[in-house]
Motif scaffolding. Structure first.
Motif, short mmCIF file in Angstrom:
data_model
loop_
_atom_site.label_atom_id
_atom_site.label_comp_id
_atom_site.label_asym_id
_atom_site.label_seq_id
_atom_site.Cartn_x
_atom_site.Cartn_y
_atom_site.Cartn_z
N VAL A 93 -32.26 -90.27 -5.25
CA VAL A 93 -33.64 -90.65 -5.55
C VAL A 93 -34.62 -89.51 -5.21
N TYR A 94 -34.41 -88.84 -4.07
CA TYR A 94 -35.40 -87.90 -3.55
C TYR A 94 -35.14 -86.42 -3.84
N LYS A 95 -33.95 -86.06 -4.29
CA LYS A 95 -33.66 -84.63 -4.48
C LYS A 95 -34.58 -83.97 -5.50
N ASP A 96 -35.01 -84.73 -6.52
CA ASP A 96 -35.92 -84.16 -7.52
C ASP A 96 -37.38 -84.27 -7.10
N GLN A 97 -37.61 -84.85 -5.90
CA GLN A 97 -38.96 -84.96 -5.37
C GLN A 97 -39.19 -83.98 -4.22
N GLY A 98 -38.27 -83.03 -4.06
CA GLY A 98 -38.45 -81.98 -3.05
C GLY A 98 -37.90 -82.31 -1.68
N VAL A 99 -36.95 -83.24 -1.59
CA VAL A 99 -36.32 -83.56 -0.31
C VAL A 99 -34.83 -83.23 -0.42
N GLN A 100 -34.36 -82.41 0.51
CA GLN A 100 -32.96 -82.01 0.52
C GLN A 100 -32.25 -82.57 1.74
N ILE A 101 -30.97 -82.87 1.58
CA ILE A 101 -30.14 -83.24 2.72
C ILE A 101 -29.20 -82.08 3.00
N LEU A 102 -29.11 -81.69 4.25
CA LEU A 102 -28.08 -80.76 4.71
C LEU A 102 -27.27 -81.52 5.76
N ALA A 103 -26.02 -81.81 5.43
CA ALA A 103 -25.14 -82.56 6.32
C ALA A 103 -24.25 -81.56 7.05
N VAL A 104 -24.46 -81.41 8.35
CA VAL A 104 -23.74 -80.41 9.14
C VAL A 104 -22.63 -81.08 9.95
N GLU A 118 -15.34 -86.53 -0.07
CA GLU A 118 -14.90 -87.16 -1.32
C GLU A 118 -14.84 -88.68 -1.17
N GLN A 119 -14.30 -89.13 -0.04
CA GLN A 119 -14.16 -90.57 0.21
C GLN A 119 -15.52 -91.27 0.21
N TYR A 120 -16.54 -90.61 0.78
CA TYR A 120 -17.86 -91.23 0.91
C TYR A 120 -18.84 -90.76 -0.17
N GLY A 121 -18.35 -90.05 -1.17
CA GLY A 121 -19.17 -89.64 -2.30
C GLY A 121 -20.35 -88.77 -1.94
N MET A 122 -20.16 -87.84 -1.04
CA MET A 122 -21.25 -86.97 -0.59
C MET A 122 -21.52 -85.89 -1.64
N THR A 123 -22.67 -86.02 -2.33
CA THR A 123 -23.03 -85.05 -3.37
C THR A 123 -24.01 -84.01 -2.86
N PHE A 124 -24.53 -84.21 -1.66
CA PHE A 124 -25.47 -83.25 -1.08
C PHE A 124 -24.68 -82.16 -0.35
N PRO A 125 -25.32 -81.02 -0.04
CA PRO A 125 -24.61 -79.93 0.63
C PRO A 125 -23.99 -80.38 1.96
N THR A 126 -22.69 -80.16 2.07
CA THR A 126 -21.93 -80.52 3.26
C THR A 126 -21.47 -79.22 3.91
N LEU A 127 -22.00 -78.94 5.09
CA LEU A 127 -21.77 -77.68 5.78
C LEU A 127 -20.90 -77.92 7.00
N ILE A 128 -20.16 -76.88 7.42
CA ILE A 128 -19.35 -77.00 8.64
C ILE A 128 -19.82 -75.95 9.63
N ASP A 129 -20.24 -76.41 10.80
CA ASP A 129 -20.67 -75.54 11.90
C ASP A 129 -19.43 -75.21 12.73
N THR A 130 -18.65 -74.24 12.27
CA THR A 130 -17.35 -73.94 12.87
C THR A 130 -17.46 -73.47 14.32
N THR A 131 -18.53 -72.79 14.66
CA THR A 131 -18.68 -72.26 16.02
C THR A 131 -19.55 -73.15 16.91
N LYS A 132 -20.09 -74.20 16.35
CA LYS A 132 -21.01 -75.11 17.04
C LYS A 132 -22.32 -74.42 17.46
#
Length: 178
Positions: A93-104, A118-132
């Motif tokens: 709903v909000y991605k075209d209104q200028g709101v982004q999700i960054l899932a870390v 894939e299981q939860y249908g995450m279409t927003f950027p999914t990032l991995i903080d490997t070093t914390k």
């Protein structure tokens, strides 16, 4: 010196040595440990760059002018599992209104994170903080933790714990560009 006195003397030396070692270790770790300021509402969000599951780099400062819904999560986290589908629906709903999700994600293996996404249908950027390092810079303790960042790059709210879909919708409204 009698055996009894000698044994007592040796025991005292060992106990004293252990105490001195513990004190030295405590002082060393407190001085050598990198310090991070505790973030508060109104602070500018620390910049970072992480790579998503598609190999694309995402740098927070590149999202200036947009609202950023910065969510820290883990695959093992039950509240994270509950809120991801709602986050996905609101992102659409909000991605075209200028709101982004960054899932870390916090330092889990790529395959595990990919399977979860894939299981939860995450279409927003999914990032991995490997070093914390991002987790530490943001002083994230419990998961999930979400920070709402306005288009100017300032933190407007810090949320710890599970959010309902209505909560997520309201938060996205708060950071939507004017």
């Amino acid at each position: 010196m009698s055996n009894k006195k000698r044994n007592r003397f040796i025991t005292r030396i060992i106990v004293l040595s252990v105490l001195v070692a513990a004190i030295v270790f405590t002082i060393y770790t407190s001085l050598a440990k990198e310090k991070y300021d505790v973030l508060e509402v109104g602070d500018y969000a620390p910049d970072f760059a992480l790579v998503d599951l598609n190999g694309e780099k995402h740098q927070l400062s590149e999202y200036k002018g947009q609202g950023v819904f910065l969510n820290f999560w883990g695959t093992w986290c039950a509240p994270c599992k509950k809120e991801m589908p709602a986050m996905g629906r609101q992102y659409e709903v909000y991605k075209d209104q200028g709101v982004q999700i960054l899932a870390v994600n916090i330092a889990e293996p790529d395959l595990k994170v990919r399977t979860f996404a894939e299981q939860y249908g995450m279409t927003f950027p999914t990032l991995i903080d490997t070093t914390k390092s991002v987790m530490q810079a943001y002083n994230v303790k419990p998961l999930p933790t979400t920070l709402l960042i306005n288009p100017e790059g300032k933190i407007v709210k810090i949320i710890t714990g599970e959010m309902s879909e209505n909560d997520i919708k309201g938060y996205m409204e708060q950071i939507k560009p004017g």
